[in-house]
Design a protein around this motif. Structure first.
Motif, PDB file in Angstrom:
ATOM      1  N   GLY A 122      57.168  52.363  27.067  1.00 22.60           N
ATOM      2  CA  GLY A 122      55.977  52.871  27.725  1.00 22.60           C
ATOM      3  C   GLY A 122      54.940  53.336  26.745  1.00 22.60           C
ATOM      4  N   LEU A 123      53.950  53.968  27.293  1.00 23.91           N
ATOM      5  CA  LEU A 123      52.867  54.564  26.528  1.00 23.91           C
ATOM      6  C   LEU A 123      53.026  56.072  26.666  1.00 23.91           C
ATOM      7  N   ALA A 124      53.227  56.758  25.531  1.00 27.58           N
ATOM      8  CA  ALA A 124      53.497  58.196  25.588  1.00 27.58           C
ATOM      9  C   ALA A 124      52.219  59.009  25.780  1.00 27.58           C
ATOM     10  N   GLY A 125      51.158  58.595  25.189  1.00 29.65           N
ATOM     11  CA  GLY A 125      49.863  59.286  25.261  1.00 29.65           C
ATOM     12  C   GLY A 125      48.842  58.380  24.634  1.00 29.65           C
ATOM     13  N   CYS A 126      49.121  57.979  23.382  1.00 32.53           N
ATOM     14  CA  CYS A 126      48.328  56.931  22.743  1.00 32.53           C
ATOM     15  C   CYS A 126      49.217  55.961  21.984  1.00 32.53           C
ATOM     16  N   ASN A 127      50.459  56.318  21.761  1.00 30.55           N
ATOM     17  CA  ASN A 127      51.408  55.445  21.079  1.00 30.55           C
ATOM     18  C   ASN A 127      52.422  54.872  22.054  1.00 30.55           C
ATOM     19  N   ARG A 128      52.789  53.606  21.807  1.00 33.41           N
ATOM     20  CA  ARG A 128      53.821  52.947  22.604  1.00 33.41           C
ATOM     21  C   ARG A 128      55.178  53.367  22.066  1.00 33.41           C
ATOM     22  N   PHE A 129      56.157  53.494  22.954  1.00 30.04           N
ATOM     23  CA  PHE A 129      57.528  53.816  22.561  1.00 30.04           C
ATOM     24  C   PHE A 129      58.468  52.821  23.205  1.00 30.04           C
ATOM     25  N   PHE A 130      59.658  52.694  22.604  1.00 29.87           N
ATOM     26  CA  PHE A 130      60.674  51.815  23.175  1.00 29.87           C
ATOM     27  C   PHE A 130      62.038  52.224  22.652  1.00 29.87           C
ATOM     28  N   GLY A 131      63.055  51.885  23.421  1.00 28.40           N
ATOM     29  CA  GLY A 131      64.423  52.203  23.051  1.00 28.40           C
ATOM     30  C   GLY A 131      65.336  52.022  24.241  1.00 28.40           C
ATOM     31  N   SER A 132      66.370  52.813  24.282  1.00 27.92           N
ATOM     32  CA  SER A 132      67.299  52.757  25.404  1.00 27.92           C
ATOM     33  C   SER A 132      67.630  54.175  25.846  1.00 27.92           C
ATOM     34  N   ALA A 133      68.219  54.252  27.019  1.00 28.34           N
ATOM     35  CA  ALA A 133      68.557  55.558  27.585  1.00 28.34           C
ATOM     36  C   ALA A 133      69.887  55.453  28.324  1.00 28.34           C
ATOM     37  N   THR A 134      70.409  56.585  28.683  1.00 20.32           N
ATOM     38  CA  THR A 134      71.603  56.646  29.514  1.00 20.32           C
ATOM     39  C   THR A 134      71.315  57.565  30.697  1.00 20.32           C
ATOM     40  N   LEU A 135      72.020  57.319  31.761  1.00 20.28           N
ATOM     41  CA  LEU A 135      71.921  58.151  32.947  1.00 20.28           C
ATOM     42  C   LEU A 135      73.324  58.620  33.283  1.00 20.28           C
ATOM     43  N   GLU A 136      73.532  59.917  33.201  1.00 18.75           N
ATOM     44  CA  GLU A 136      74.824  60.511  33.531  1.00 18.75           C
ATOM     45  C   GLU A 136      74.589  61.524  34.625  1.00 18.75           C
ATOM     46  N   GLY A 137      75.144  61.219  35.809  1.00 23.53           N
ATOM     47  CA  GLY A 137      74.848  62.056  36.963  1.00 23.53           C
ATOM     48  C   GLY A 137      73.370  61.915  37.258  1.00 23.53           C
ATOM     49  N   ASN A 138      72.658  62.996  37.280  1.00 23.05           N
ATOM     50  CA  ASN A 138      71.207  62.968  37.513  1.00 23.05           C
ATOM     51  C   ASN A 138      70.444  63.317  36.245  1.00 23.05           C
ATOM     52  N   ARG A 139      71.052  63.067  35.090  1.00 23.66           N
ATOM     53  CA  ARG A 139      70.421  63.424  33.813  1.00 23.66           C
ATOM     54  C   ARG A 139      70.127  62.176  32.990  1.00 23.66           C
ATOM     55  N   LEU A 140      68.849  61.999  32.656  1.00 23.38           N
ATOM     56  CA  LEU A 140      68.384  60.876  31.844  1.00 23.38           C
ATOM     57  C   LEU A 140      68.178  61.368  30.422  1.00 23.38           C
ATOM     58  N   VAL A 141      68.765  60.653  29.453  1.00 21.24           N
ATOM     59  CA  VAL A 141      68.586  60.997  28.043  1.00 21.24           C
ATOM     60  C   VAL A 141      68.285  59.712  27.282  1.00 21.24           C
ATOM     61  N   ALA A 142      67.180  59.704  26.540  1.00 15.66           N
ATOM     62  CA  ALA A 142      66.819  58.551  25.711  1.00 15.66           C
ATOM     63  C   ALA A 142      67.513  58.678  24.366  1.00 15.66           C
ATOM     64  N   ASP A 143      67.974  57.534  23.860  1.00 16.84           N
ATOM     65  CA  ASP A 143      68.445  57.486  22.484  1.00 16.84           C
ATOM     66  C   ASP A 143      67.218  57.697  21.606  1.00 16.84           C
ATOM     67  N   PRO A 144      67.391  57.938  20.316  1.00 16.60           N
ATOM     68  CA  PRO A 144      66.189  58.078  19.487  1.00 16.60           C
ATOM     69  C   PRO A 144      65.248  56.893  19.712  1.00 16.60           C
ATOM     70  N   LEU A 145      64.016  57.212  20.054  1.00 16.85           N
ATOM     71  CA  LEU A 145      63.029  56.198  20.402  1.00 16.85           C
ATOM     72  C   LEU A 145      62.207  55.791  19.181  1.00 16.85           C
ATOM     73  N   ALA A 146      61.833  54.530  19.135  1.00 12.41           N
ATOM     74  CA  ALA A 146      60.890  54.043  18.135  1.00 12.41           C
ATOM     75  C   ALA A 146      59.506  54.094  18.764  1.00 12.41           C
ATOM     76  N   SER A 147      58.484  54.281  17.935  1.00 11.71           N
ATOM     77  CA  SER A 147      57.125  54.301  18.488  1.00 11.71           C
ATOM     78  C   SER A 147      56.128  53.861  17.429  1.00 11.71           C
ATOM     79  N   THR A 148      54.960  53.451  17.908  1.00 11.90           N
ATOM     80  CA  THR A 148      53.865  53.155  16.999  1.00 11.90           C
ATOM     81  C   THR A 148      53.364  54.480  16.430  1.00 11.90           C
ATOM     82  N   GLN A 149      52.514  54.420  15.438  1.00  9.61           N
ATOM     83  CA  GLN A 149      52.080  55.639  14.746  1.00  9.61           C
ATOM     84  C   GLN A 149      50.548  55.719  14.637  1.00  9.61           C
ATOM     85  N   MET A 150      49.860  55.491  15.740  1.00  7.54           N
ATOM     86  CA  MET A 150      48.397  55.580  15.727  1.00  7.54           C
ATOM     87  C   MET A 150      47.959  57.041  15.821  1.00  7.54           C
ATOM     88  N   ALA A 151      46.779  57.321  15.309  1.00  5.64           N
ATOM     89  CA  ALA A 151      46.207  58.668  15.419  1.00  5.64           C
ATOM     90  C   ALA A 151      45.781  58.898  16.866  1.00  5.64           C
TER      91      ALA A 151
END
Length: 135
Positions: free
Chosen positions: A60-89
């Motif tokens: 997705g787009l976090a605010g101005c940088n794009r991010f990507f990665g994977s996540a897990t869902l355990e019960g009703n809890r979503l946790v992303a693995d360390p995400l990669a993202s672009t590094q624009m100002a």
């Protein structure tokens, strides 16, 4: 009498469990647009979104940088693995949104899915997303 006690116990356990459990398929193949942080609408010029795809990859787009990665869902809890993202100002306003999104995804959040609205409740931020469309 015994049936009444068992029924009352089942209702109490259901009420205390926080509602129905969210499963991967409830969130996959959707495109969500961020509409509010902690109940405050984000500025219309700031775009932030989230997509959850097959095998629970997220991007997705976090605010101005794009991010990507994977996540897990355990019960009703979503946790992303360390995400990669672009590094624009980013502008300060975009940076605040980006910080809230990446921190909430990275540290994990309780998921509330009401069909057209997805709420991610983290330790510091509550992110409210509106369903844009199916992917």
């Amino acid at each position: 009498m015994r049936i009444a006690i068992l029924s009352a116990s089942a209702l109490l356990l259901t009420a205390c469990s926080g509602g129905p459990t969210i499963v991967n398929s409830d969130l996959q193949h959707h495109h969500w647009n961020l509409s509010a942080i902690n109940g405050v609408a984000i500025a219309s010029e700031i775009k932030s979104d989230l997509e959850i795809a097959e095998h629970f990859t997220i991007n997705g787009l976090a605010g101005c940088n794009r991010f990507f990665g994977s996540a897990t869902l355990e019960g009703n809890r979503l946790v992303a693995d360390p995400l990669a993202s672009t590094q624009m100002a980013c502008s300060p306003a975009e940076q605040k949104v980006e910080h809230a999104v990446l921190q909430t995804l990275g540290k994990g959040a309780t998921v509330n899915n009401n069909g057209n609205e997805l709420e991610l409740v983290g330790a510091q931020y509550t992110l409210t997303y509106t369903l844009a469309d199916w992917m």
